[in-house]
Design a protein around this motif. Structure first.
Motif, PDB file in Angstrom:
ATOM      1  N   ARG A   1      -1.359   1.511   1.690  1.00  0.00           N
ATOM      2  CA  ARG A   1      -2.359   2.055   2.629  1.00  0.00           C
ATOM      3  C   ARG A   1      -3.738   2.222   2.011  1.00  0.00           C
ATOM      4  NH1 ARG A   1       1.903   5.460   4.784  1.00  0.00           N
ATOM      5  NH2 ARG A   1       2.469   4.472   6.764  1.00  0.00           N
ATOM      6  N   HIS A   2      -3.748   2.754   0.771  1.00  0.00           N
ATOM      7  CA  HIS A   2      -5.029   3.146   0.171  1.00  0.00           C
ATOM      8  C   HIS A   2      -5.249   2.414  -1.149  1.00  0.00           C
ATOM      9  CE1 HIS A   2      -5.248   6.189   3.174  1.00  0.00           C
ATOM     10  NE2 HIS A   2      -4.148   6.778   2.762  1.00  0.00           N
ATOM     11  N   PRO A   3      -6.511   2.188  -1.515  1.00  0.00           N
ATOM     12  CA  PRO A   3      -6.785   1.420  -2.731  1.00  0.00           C
ATOM     13  C   PRO A   3      -6.340   2.128  -4.019  1.00  0.00           C
ATOM     14  CG  PRO A   3      -8.814   1.823  -1.465  1.00  0.00           C
ATOM     15  CD  PRO A   3      -7.723   2.565  -0.785  1.00  0.00           C
TER      16      PRO A   3
ATOM     17  N   TYR B   1     -18.106   9.613  -2.428  1.00  0.00           N
ATOM     18  CA  TYR B   1     -18.420   8.537  -1.475  1.00  0.00           C
ATOM     19  C   TYR B   1     -17.369   8.402  -0.365  1.00  0.00           C
ATOM     20  CZ  TYR B   1     -22.296   7.250  -4.477  1.00  0.00           C
ATOM     21  OH  TYR B   1     -23.472   7.272  -5.195  1.00  0.00           O
ATOM     22  N   ASN B   2     -16.521   9.427  -0.275  1.00  0.00           N
ATOM     23  CA  ASN B   2     -15.558   9.484   0.835  1.00  0.00           C
ATOM     24  C   ASN B   2     -14.542   8.348   0.897  1.00  0.00           C
ATOM     25  OD1 ASN B   2     -16.117  11.881   2.238  1.00  0.00           O
ATOM     26  ND2 ASN B   2     -18.082  10.955   2.881  1.00  0.00           N
ATOM     27  N   PHE B   3     -14.129   7.900  -0.244  1.00  0.00           N
ATOM     28  CA  PHE B   3     -13.069   6.899  -0.242  1.00  0.00           C
ATOM     29  C   PHE B   3     -11.710   7.570  -0.392  1.00  0.00           C
ATOM     30  CE2 PHE B   3     -16.677   4.200  -1.248  1.00  0.00           C
ATOM     31  CZ  PHE B   3     -16.411   3.098  -0.447  1.00  0.00           C
ATOM     32  N   ASN B   4     -10.680   6.853   0.061  1.00  0.00           N
ATOM     33  CA  ASN B   4      -9.306   7.294  -0.166  1.00  0.00           C
ATOM     34  C   ASN B   4      -8.761   6.575  -1.386  1.00  0.00           C
ATOM     35  OD1 ASN B   4      -9.160   8.907   2.256  1.00  0.00           O
ATOM     36  ND2 ASN B   4      -9.147   6.959   3.378  1.00  0.00           N
ATOM     37  N   TRP B   5      -7.631   7.023  -1.858  1.00  0.00           N
ATOM     38  CA  TRP B   5      -7.020   6.398  -3.035  1.00  0.00           C
ATOM     39  C   TRP B   5      -5.506   6.578  -2.948  1.00  0.00           C
ATOM     40  CZ3 TRP B   5      -9.968  10.787  -2.949  1.00  0.00           C
ATOM     41  CH2 TRP B   5      -9.275  11.990  -3.159  1.00  0.00           C
TER      42      TRP B   5
ATOM     43  N   ALA C   1     -17.713  -1.304   2.269  1.00  0.00           N
ATOM     44  CA  ALA C   1     -16.440  -0.976   1.616  1.00  0.00           C
ATOM     45  C   ALA C   1     -15.669   0.062   2.437  1.00  0.00           C
ATOM     46  CB  ALA C   1     -16.687  -0.471   0.204  1.00  0.00           C
ATOM     47  N   GLN C   2     -16.391   1.053   2.966  1.00  0.00           N
ATOM     48  CA  GLN C   2     -15.709   2.065   3.793  1.00  0.00           C
ATOM     49  C   GLN C   2     -15.137   1.438   5.055  1.00  0.00           C
ATOM     50  OE1 GLN C   2     -18.983   4.725   3.976  1.00  0.00           O
ATOM     51  NE2 GLN C   2     -18.184   6.062   2.348  1.00  0.00           N
ATOM     52  N   LYS C   3     -15.913   0.540   5.657  1.00  0.00           N
ATOM     53  CA  LYS C   3     -15.433  -0.136   6.865  1.00  0.00           C
ATOM     54  C   LYS C   3     -14.130  -0.894   6.560  1.00  0.00           C
ATOM     55  CE  LYS C   3     -16.688  -4.236   9.566  1.00  0.00           C
ATOM     56  NZ  LYS C   3     -17.768  -5.141   9.987  1.00  0.00           N
ATOM     57  N   PHE C   4     -14.103  -1.601   5.417  1.00  0.00           N
ATOM     58  CA  PHE C   4     -12.932  -2.435   5.148  1.00  0.00           C
ATOM     59  C   PHE C   4     -11.735  -1.663   4.601  1.00  0.00           C
ATOM     60  CE2 PHE C   4     -15.911  -5.796   6.021  1.00  0.00           C
ATOM     61  CZ  PHE C   4     -15.112  -6.641   6.771  1.00  0.00           C
ATOM     62  N   THR C   5     -11.973  -0.572   3.861  1.00  0.00           N
ATOM     63  CA  THR C   5     -10.797   0.215   3.459  1.00  0.00           C
ATOM     64  C   THR C   5     -10.188   0.871   4.696  1.00  0.00           C
ATOM     65  OG1 THR C   5     -12.206   2.095   2.910  1.00  0.00           O
ATOM     66  CG2 THR C   5     -11.530   0.692   1.078  1.00  0.00           C
ATOM     67  N   ALA C   6     -11.045   1.264   5.647  1.00  0.00           N
ATOM     68  CA  ALA C   6     -10.526   1.867   6.879  1.00  0.00           C
ATOM     69  C   ALA C   6      -9.774   0.815   7.714  1.00  0.00           C
ATOM     70  CB  ALA C   6     -11.670   2.480   7.680  1.00  0.00           C
ATOM     71  N   LEU C   7     -10.321  -0.402   7.787  1.00  0.00           N
ATOM     72  CA  LEU C   7      -9.651  -1.467   8.533  1.00  0.00           C
ATOM     73  C   LEU C   7      -8.312  -1.830   7.882  1.00  0.00           C
ATOM     74  CD1 LEU C   7     -10.271  -3.283  11.008  1.00  0.00           C
ATOM     75  CD2 LEU C   7     -11.058  -5.020   9.395  1.00  0.00           C
ATOM     76  N   HIS C   8      -8.318  -1.838   6.563  1.00  0.00           N
ATOM     77  CA  HIS C   8      -7.064  -2.095   5.847  1.00  0.00           C
ATOM     78  C   HIS C   8      -6.021  -1.057   6.254  1.00  0.00           C
ATOM     79  CE1 HIS C   8      -4.368  -3.283   2.580  1.00  0.00           C
ATOM     80  NE2 HIS C   8      -4.194  -1.988   2.345  1.00  0.00           N
ATOM     81  N   GLU C   9      -6.458   0.184   6.286  1.00  0.00           N
ATOM     82  CA  GLU C   9      -5.514   1.268   6.589  1.00  0.00           C
ATOM     83  C   GLU C   9      -4.990   1.194   8.030  1.00  0.00           C
ATOM     84  OE1 GLU C   9      -7.129   5.151   5.798  1.00  0.00           O
ATOM     85  OE2 GLU C   9      -5.490   6.128   6.866  1.00  0.00           O
ATOM     86  N   THR C  10      -5.885   0.890   8.966  1.00  0.00           N
ATOM     87  CA  THR C  10      -5.461   0.950  10.373  1.00  0.00           C
ATOM     88  C   THR C  10      -4.871  -0.366  10.878  1.00  0.00           C
ATOM     89  OG1 THR C  10      -7.722   0.407  11.020  1.00  0.00           O
ATOM     90  CG2 THR C  10      -7.119   2.739  11.030  1.00  0.00           C
TER      91      THR C  10
HETATM   92  C1  LIG Z   1      -9.518   7.744   4.582  1.00  0.00           C
HETATM   93  O1  LIG Z   1      -8.331   8.151   5.249  1.00  0.00           O
HETATM   94  C2  LIG Z   1      -8.567   8.791   6.483  1.00  0.00           C
HETATM   95  C3  LIG Z   1      -7.248   9.371   6.977  1.00  0.00           C
HETATM   96  O2  LIG Z   1      -6.265   8.369   7.009  1.00  0.00           O
HETATM   97  C4  LIG Z   1      -9.209   7.798   7.427  1.00  0.00           C
HETATM   98  O3  LIG Z   1      -9.474   8.409   8.679  1.00  0.00           O
HETATM   99  C5  LIG Z   1     -10.500   7.284   6.836  1.00  0.00           C
HETATM  100  O4  LIG Z   1     -11.050   6.273   7.642  1.00  0.00           O
HETATM  101  C6  LIG Z   1     -10.294   6.747   5.436  1.00  0.00           C
HETATM  102  N1  LIG Z   1     -11.575   6.457   4.839  1.00  0.00           N
HETATM  103  C7  LIG Z   1     -11.883   5.291   4.271  1.00  0.00           C
HETATM  104  C8  LIG Z   1     -13.255   5.150   3.746  1.00  0.00           C
HETATM  105  O5  LIG Z   1     -11.084   4.390   4.143  1.00  0.00           O
END
Ligand SMILES: *[C@@H]1O[C@H](CO)[C@@H](O)[C@H](O)[C@H]1NC(C)=O
Ligand SMILES: *[C@@H]1O[C@H](CO)[C@@H](O)[C@H](O)[C@H]1NC(C)=O
Ligand SMILES: *[C@@H]1O[C@H](CO)[C@@H](O)[C@H](O)[C@H]1NC(C)=O
Ligand SMILES: *[C@@H]1O[C@H](CO)[C@@H](O)[C@H](O)[C@H]1NC(C)=O
Ligand SMILES: *[C@@H]1O[C@H](CO)[C@@H](O)[C@H](O)[C@H]1NC(C)=O
Ligand SMILES: *[C@@H]1O[C@H](CO)[C@@H](O)[C@H](O)[C@H]1NC(C)=O
Ligand SMILES: *[C@@H]1O[C@H](CO)[C@@H](O)[C@H](O)[C@H]1NC(C)=O
Length: 689
Positions: free
Chosen positions: A288-290, A317-321, A579-588
């Protein structure tokens, strides 16, 4: 021993004879004409009759040596598919069969001599399913020192599989002539001509043919782009392979060739039948997260302050990990399992701080103990290292961080010691897992001995990957040989920060597809933007080129897992936003699909990341596409991989596709030429009903 099969129902004197009338007539006419010419003529007739008998006998022989859809000749064989097209050709290069020594029972062809001497040769036919036909081939020399070589034609179809390589293409692209080399794992970042750290003796063709070389073969691979052949060789001379203790160095080449009705179904058959499969899915968080690694950013100068600052910035910078990866180097000496007190004055405090901020940490590890480390003496005394051939002294090896011993993972005591060191780190600091680096046979001495003798040096790689099993939730490996059932992440070898096919951005899709076909599905594409190695970086300054970094990031977002090292904030706000757009797209968008497919891997072994032909099995264009891929069967991705481009050609296989922009396309198969894709976009399409 091998079954000795007596010739079948047909006695040597009967049996079908076909295709001879013209010669028969000619002989007959000649015979009548000569009959009246006396003794000389009679002798000629006898000679002619003898020649005819010989000729028909050899035709009968040739007919006998057809078995199912395989035709055996003295110098090779061909296999046809069920509609009669020749789909596979193999030539014997180390000797020609003496066909008179062959017998045939339709399911088993058996020959006992070649022009070089006696041998055991057989081809056994198995039809495991209506649509699959398999041929088990074995050529066994009975004279020591005689290599066996068969050459497979690769013309007329596209081939996939084999090994990770530095210049990776999809389908396989073989250039020049290469004498057969040991097909064993190597670090291709340092030895770019070798076979890579993840390899299997398996190839697949667009003609729906797959070949799997038997594990017991001392296997060497070469090729020839003029003859258009891959050379499969078995030998014990001048090589790393050794006969097992007590066995003679008699080379044997054995393999299975299976033919199916299409490339995807024959691959699925082979995977289910012959590949190991993982038994669990690694940690979902990593999908899910980098992962954030310290390597490309800090290299070996990493220290406590830098780690803490890196972590603070990830949050700022509000990234997840999923976790933070502390790479080379945190110990004083290589081979120690304790923090360097100068670089890490209070590692306990560092881990506590990171934990309080919600970071789990994984640590880099490797199989080397350098001669200047405190553990070197321990290893020598307790016999932990791979040794020189006599087995008396530990062998010294040179690797990219110096000189030392290499741990002998065939030795259970070595394994216990190494695992206990890792467990100690884990419990002392609450370490999440380990990045297992190296493990290739290219770091073994050319001549060596191990506690358990290795017939095939790549078994060393397999033993090393087994070390990761207890840490497998988040562990990453960069090597694999029959290691598909190690339920870890498999990482591509370090990339260069360049655009091209040699370890650059363009190599990513071909490499990921290749190791997917080899049965490794939990893939880490390595660090976004590459490792920034000196002289292997496309850049105007210290960082990889900005555009390259962005395109790399976009592609990584559609891989099973993402891994940052050079952080986006080293560039500018725009890059951070992308980068934020694509980490979020990766997650969703990506992670939920990948996780669903990862669950299926445990049952099927099928790729998560698939080539276009997976769903377009008879589409000749799909066989050649190396810059697009599928996640599962219905999400198709087409990243921009060229500098300066904000458009690309995209191939849509037949079907109804919806683009990420919302357009529908259903007139396919079709090319979308110069399809616009902005710098902050990646083109993707969803297959819709
Ligand atoms: C970090 O995770 C949250 C909760 O899953 C998500 O809403 C958010 O878009 C993510 N942020 C980034 C930058 O990937
Ligand atoms: C491939 O090579 C074989 C043997 O050299 C030749 O007979 C055949 O015509 C070639 N096929 C193609 C498609 O080039
Ligand atoms: C392949 O090797 C295995 C042992 O590794 C052996 O049992 C089997 O008979 C071999 N197959 C062929 C076709 O030689
Ligand atoms: C046999 O191979 C030919 C050529 O590759 C292909 O066109 C045909 O569909 C194949 N037939 C079967 C039954 O696989
Ligand atoms: C390390 O930090 C911890 C607090 O996190 C503290 O209790 C300990 O005394 C420190 N050790 C040293 C040697 O400074
Ligand atoms: C993986 O498969 C091999 C057989 O090829 C077996 O010997 C080994 O125990 C398996 N390992 C795991 C971890 O399942
Ligand atoms: C990089 O290239 C320069 C000039 O060609 C050379 O002097 C230097 O040794 C190279 N550095 C590395 C690490 O290969």
């Amino acid at each position: 021993m091998y079954q000795v099969v007596v010739a079948g129902a047909e006695s040597p004197n009967v049996g079908p004879v076909g295709g001879v009338p013209s010669k028969q007539k000619k002989l007959g006419r000649e015979g009548r004409h000569l009959m009246g010419a006396g003794v000389l003529g009679l002798l000629l007739v006898i000679a002619a009759v003898a020649a005819w008998c010989y000729y028909t006998a050899s035709l009968r022989k040739a007919d006998q040596l057809k078995t199912e859809l395989l035709d055996l000749r003295r110098d090779g064989f061909t296999i046809r598919n069920q509609t009669g097209a020749v789909v596979f050709r193999m030539a014997f290069r180390s000797g020609a069969l003496d066909l008179d020594s062959c017998t045939n029972t339709r399911v088993m062809l058996n020959c006992e001599r070649s022009n070089v001497g006696p041998l055991n040769f057989f081809i056994q036919v198995v039809r495991p399913r209506d649509t699959v036909m398999c041929y088990r081939v074995r050529w066994e020399e009975l004279v020591a020192g005689q290599p066996v070589e068969h050459a497979m034609s690769y013309n007329g179809s596209h081939w996939y599989g084999g090994a990770e390589s530095a210049s990776q293409h999809w389908p396989i692209l073989l250039a020049g002539q290469q004498e057969p080399e040991p097909f064993v794992t190597s670090d291709i970042n340092s030895n770019r001509q070798q076979f890579g750290g993840i390899l299997e003796r398996y190839w697949l063709s667009s003609n729906a043919v797959a070949i799997k070389i038997n594990d017991s073969v001392p296997f060497h691979l070469g090729w020839d782009d003029i003859a258009q052949t891959m050379r499969f060789q078995a030998r014990y001379q001048d090589t790393l392979y050794k006969p097992l203790p007590g066995q003679e160095p008699l080379a044997e080449l054995s393999y299975r060739v299976c033919v199916g009705s299409d490339v995807t179904s024959i691959h699925k058959y082979m995977v289910r039948r012959y590949f190991n499969k993982p038994n669990k899915v690694p940690c979902e968080d990593v999908f899910r997260h980098p992962i954030w690694s310290t390597w490309a950013l800090h290299k070996t100068s990493v220290d406590q302050e830098k780690v803490l600052t890196y972590a603070a910035n990830i949050q700022k910078y509000n990234f997840n990990w999923s976790h933070l990866e502390l790479d080379d180097r945190y110990t004083s000496k290589y081979g120690e399992f304790e923090f360097d007190p100068v670089k890490f004055p209070n590692a306990t405090a560092m881990f506590q701080k990171l934990k309080a901020s919600g970071f789990r940490v994984s640590l880099w590890t490797h199989p080397f103990v350098n001669y200047d480390s405190a553990n070197f003496g321990v290893g020598v005394k307790r016999g932990f290292f791979v040794r020189e051939p006599t087995g008396k002294l530990p062998a010294l090896v040179s690797w990219w961080n110096g000189i030392g011993g290499i741990l002998d993972f065939t030795n259970p005591e070595t394994r216990d010691w190494y695992a206990s060191q890792l467990r100690a780190l884990k419990s002392k600091y609450d370490v999440a897992s380990f990045k297992f680096d190296a493990g290739e046979t290219s770091y073994l001495p050319w001549k060596f001995s191990s506690l358990v003798p290795l017939h095939d040096p790549s078994t060393f790689t397999r033993r090393y990957t087994e070390m990761a099993i207890p840490f497998n939730d988040r562990a990453e490996l960069r090597v694999g040989y029959q290691s598909q059932n190690i339920s870890c992440f498999f990482r591509l070898i370090d990339r260069d920060s360049v655009w091209g096919y040699e370890l650059g951005l363009k190599s990513l899709i071909p490499t990921v597809l290749t190791i997917s076909i080899l049965g490794y599905q939990f893939i880490l594409p390595d660090m976004i933007g590459g490792s920034v190695h000196p002289n292997h970086t496309y850049s105007n300054g210290q960082l990889p080129d900005r555009e390259l970094y962005i395109r790399w990031l976009e592609l990584s977002a559609f891989m099973p897992a993402m891994q940052f090292s050079i952080p986006p904030w080293e560039y500018d706000d725009k890059v951070v936003q992308i980068a934020q757009k694509f980490t979020a797209l990766h997650e969703t968008l990506v992670a939920p699909r990948v996780l669903e497919l990862a669950g299926e891997v445990v049952d099927t072994g099928d790729p998560i990341i698939r080539p276009l032909w997976w769903i377009a099995t008879h589409d000749a264009t799909a066989y050649k596409i190396d810059s697009q891929f599928l996640i599962g069967n219905d999400l198709m991705v087409a990243p921009v991989l060229e500098p300066g481009k904000q458009e690309r050609d995209i191939y849509l296989p037949a079907g109804r596709w919806q683009s990420y922009k919302g357009e529908y396309f259903d007139k396919g198969p079709m090319y979308l030429t110069d399809y616009p894709v902005d710098l902050d976009e990646i083109a993707y399409f969803v297959w819709t009903q």
